[in-house]
Design a protein around this motif. Structure first.
Motif, PDB file in Angstrom:
ATOM      1  N   GLN A  46      -7.873  -0.577   8.713  1.00 30.81           N
ATOM      2  CA  GLN A  46      -6.598  -0.174   8.130  1.00 30.81           C
ATOM      3  C   GLN A  46      -5.708  -1.393   7.863  1.00 30.81           C
ATOM      4  N   ASP A  47      -5.756  -2.367   8.747  1.00 37.22           N
ATOM      5  CA  ASP A  47      -4.899  -3.542   8.558  1.00 37.22           C
ATOM      6  C   ASP A  47      -5.371  -4.394   7.384  1.00 37.22           C
ATOM      7  N   TYR A  48      -6.671  -4.360   7.127  1.00 37.59           N
ATOM      8  CA  TYR A  48      -7.191  -5.043   5.932  1.00 37.59           C
ATOM      9  C   TYR A  48      -6.530  -4.461   4.678  1.00 37.59           C
ATOM     10  N   LEU A  49      -6.447  -3.142   4.619  1.00 39.36           N
ATOM     11  CA  LEU A  49      -5.802  -2.491   3.468  1.00 39.36           C
ATOM     12  C   LEU A  49      -4.307  -2.823   3.429  1.00 39.36           C
ATOM     13  N   PHE A  50      -3.694  -2.874   4.611  1.00 43.51           N
ATOM     14  CA  PHE A  50      -2.276  -3.240   4.690  1.00 43.51           C
ATOM     15  C   PHE A  50      -2.066  -4.637   4.107  1.00 43.51           C
ATOM     16  N   VAL A  51      -2.890  -5.578   4.559  1.00 43.45           N
ATOM     17  CA  VAL A  51      -2.726  -6.971   4.149  1.00 43.45           C
ATOM     18  C   VAL A  51      -2.874  -7.124   2.636  1.00 43.45           C
ATOM     19  N   ARG A  52      -3.752  -6.349   2.035  1.00 45.50           N
ATOM     20  CA  ARG A  52      -3.904  -6.410   0.576  1.00 45.50           C
ATOM     21  C   ARG A  52      -2.601  -5.968  -0.122  1.00 45.50           C
ATOM     22  N   ASP A  86      -6.164 -16.879   3.679  1.00 46.14           N
ATOM     23  CA  ASP A  86      -7.081 -17.108   4.791  1.00 46.14           C
ATOM     24  C   ASP A  86      -7.296 -15.823   5.593  1.00 46.14           C
ATOM     25  N   GLU A  87      -6.218 -15.035   5.684  1.00 44.71           N
ATOM     26  CA  GLU A  87      -6.264 -13.802   6.463  1.00 44.71           C
ATOM     27  C   GLU A  87      -7.235 -12.789   5.855  1.00 44.71           C
ATOM     28  N   ILE A  88      -7.240 -12.696   4.541  1.00 48.06           N
ATOM     29  CA  ILE A  88      -8.137 -11.748   3.864  1.00 48.06           C
ATOM     30  C   ILE A  88      -9.606 -12.124   4.145  1.00 48.06           C
ATOM     31  N   GLU A 113       2.346   5.293   4.012  1.00 49.96           N
ATOM     32  CA  GLU A 113       3.794   5.303   4.147  1.00 49.96           C
ATOM     33  C   GLU A 113       4.326   3.861   4.157  1.00 49.96           C
ATOM     34  N   TYR A 114       3.615   2.996   4.856  1.00 49.60           N
ATOM     35  CA  TYR A 114       3.998   1.579   4.918  1.00 49.60           C
ATOM     36  C   TYR A 114       3.842   0.932   3.530  1.00 49.60           C
ATOM     37  N   HIS A 115       2.758   1.291   2.827  1.00 48.75           N
ATOM     38  CA  HIS A 115       2.549   0.759   1.470  1.00 48.75           C
ATOM     39  C   HIS A 115       3.740   1.093   0.567  1.00 48.75           C
ATOM     40  N   ILE A 137      10.659  -9.538  10.225  1.00 48.11           N
ATOM     41  CA  ILE A 137      10.385  -8.616  11.336  1.00 48.11           C
ATOM     42  C   ILE A 137       8.933  -8.094  11.271  1.00 48.11           C
ATOM     43  N   ILE A 138       8.390  -7.938  10.080  1.00 55.32           N
ATOM     44  CA  ILE A 138       6.972  -7.525   9.949  1.00 55.32           C
ATOM     45  C   ILE A 138       6.073  -8.565  10.647  1.00 55.32           C
ATOM     46  N   GLU A 139       6.305  -9.833  10.351  1.00 58.49           N
ATOM     47  CA  GLU A 139       5.488 -10.901  10.939  1.00 58.49           C
ATOM     48  C   GLU A 139       5.739 -11.019  12.445  1.00 58.49           C
ATOM     49  N   THR A 140       6.995 -10.855  12.849  1.00 55.79           N
ATOM     50  CA  THR A 140       7.381 -11.035  14.253  1.00 55.79           C
ATOM     51  C   THR A 140       6.783  -9.965  15.163  1.00 55.79           C
ATOM     52  N   LEU A 208       7.775   1.911  11.193  1.00 59.55           N
ATOM     53  CA  LEU A 208       6.484   1.873  10.496  1.00 59.55           C
ATOM     54  C   LEU A 208       5.419   1.156  11.329  1.00 59.55           C
ATOM     55  N   GLU A 209       5.835   0.119  12.042  1.00 60.32           N
ATOM     56  CA  GLU A 209       4.877  -0.602  12.900  1.00 60.32           C
ATOM     57  C   GLU A 209       4.418   0.294  14.054  1.00 60.32           C
ATOM     58  N   ILE A 210       5.339   1.042  14.635  1.00 59.35           N
ATOM     59  CA  ILE A 210       4.974   1.985  15.702  1.00 59.35           C
ATOM     60  C   ILE A 210       3.991   3.012  15.145  1.00 59.35           C
ATOM     61  N   GLY A 211       4.304   3.546  13.975  1.00 64.01           N
ATOM     62  CA  GLY A 211       3.420   4.513  13.320  1.00 64.01           C
ATOM     63  C   GLY A 211       2.040   3.932  13.044  1.00 64.01           C
ATOM     64  N   PHE A 212       2.005   2.649  12.703  1.00 66.06           N
ATOM     65  CA  PHE A 212       0.728   1.986  12.398  1.00 66.06           C
ATOM     66  C   PHE A 212      -0.143   1.855  13.644  1.00 66.06           C
ATOM     67  N   TRP A 213       0.481   1.493  14.778  1.00 65.74           N
ATOM     68  CA  TRP A 213      -0.266   1.421  16.054  1.00 65.74           C
ATOM     69  C   TRP A 213      -0.725   2.811  16.480  1.00 65.74           C
TER      70      TRP A 213
HETATM   71  C1  HMH Z   1       0.806  -3.489  10.012  1.00 66.23           C
HETATM   72  N1  HMH Z   1       2.137  -5.494  10.292  1.00 66.23           N
HETATM   73  C2  HMH Z   1       0.952  -4.961   9.994  1.00 66.23           C
HETATM   74  N2  HMH Z   1      -0.092  -5.736   9.706  1.00 66.23           N
HETATM   75  C3  HMH Z   1       0.025  -7.076   9.679  1.00 66.23           C
HETATM   76  N3  HMH Z   1      -1.063  -7.843   9.384  1.00 66.23           N
HETATM   77  C4  HMH Z   1       1.263  -7.677  10.006  1.00 66.23           C
HETATM   78  C5  HMH Z   1       2.300  -6.829  10.295  1.00 66.23           C
HETATM   79  C6  HMH Z   1       1.473  -9.163  10.063  1.00 66.23           C
HETATM   80  O1  HMH Z   1       0.958  -9.864   9.022  1.00 66.23           O
END
Ligand code: HMH
Length: 220
Positions: A46-52, A86-88, A113-115, A137-140, A208-213
């Protein structure tokens, strides 16, 4: 007294929510060594899709930055663009390692929802200060969450240390601190309505971060 930035006040005011985002049972289970590996794989895919999606978001922050009279933040944000590339590659390697098929994964509800939230920043009406606040805050949240997994007393499984170091390393922490300084400086010069919108974006990212976890750790 000691001068504290607007973000320090938000951190106080929204401390509980910040804790829920950065000490979530999912990431704490990585640190405890009790993580459910199917949940980890779900998070990874899921985070791969987020990062894209995040690429277009960072591009929009960069564009807003460049349109500022003072574009001296450009280098820091360009650093974010460089690291996402690099992350991708990292996600692709990691997925192969864990046997996750990235080609067949579709975004779950919390991810979609995050997208949508990230996509809303591409509107030119959204100001730079609001966008860079969301970016910081997303990165933090990731820096703090994964940084905790490599701090003293962790029982993080060795095979997950690379993941934790990716966001928990000193360089990433420094980069988040640079973003933090940008945000506090921008907020100090912003009109009240922009400060209010930035605080709303800050809260929304935490939700959104809480929802993602939650999405990653529970099958729904
Ligand atoms: C959901 N939040 C989410 N994914 C990530 N990779 C980061 C933050 C940070 O880059």
């Amino acid at each position: 007294g000691v001068e504290t930035g607007t973000t320090a006040a938000w951190m106080e005011k929204h401390r509980q929510m910040y804790e829920r985002a950065t000490r979530h049972p999912f990431t704490v289970s990585i640190r405890d060594g009790t993580v459910d590996m199917s949940a980890f794989k779900r998070w990874l895919s899921q985070d791969y899709l987020f990062v894209r999606e995040f690429v277009a978001f960072i591009a929009s922050v960069l564009l807003k930055c460049c349109k500022q009279e003072d574009s001296s933040d450009m280098e820091i944000i360009l650093g974010g663009v460089a690291s996402i590339s690099d992350e991708i590659s990292w996600f692709k390697n990691e997925a192969t390692r864990w046997g996750a098929d990235l080609a067949s994964v579709s975004p779950l509800k919390a991810n979609l929802e995050y997208h949508r939230f990230l996509q809303s920043f591409t509107e030119p009406e959204v100001s730079y200060v609001v966008a860079v606040t969301a970016f910081w805050i997303i990165e933090t949240v990731y820096q703090d969450s994964f940084g905790f997994c490599i701090q003293d007393g962790n029982k993080t499984p060795p095979e997950l240390l690379g993941t934790c170091q990716r966001w928990g390393n000193a360089g990433f922490r420094q980069y988040c601190q640079s973003l933090h300084s940008i945000v506090d400086r921008c907020l100090a010069n912003a009109p009240a309505d922009a400060v209010k919108s930035a605080e709303e974006a800050f809260i929304r990212v935490l939700e959104l971060e809480i929802g993602f976890w939650e999405m990653s750790s529970s099958q729904s």
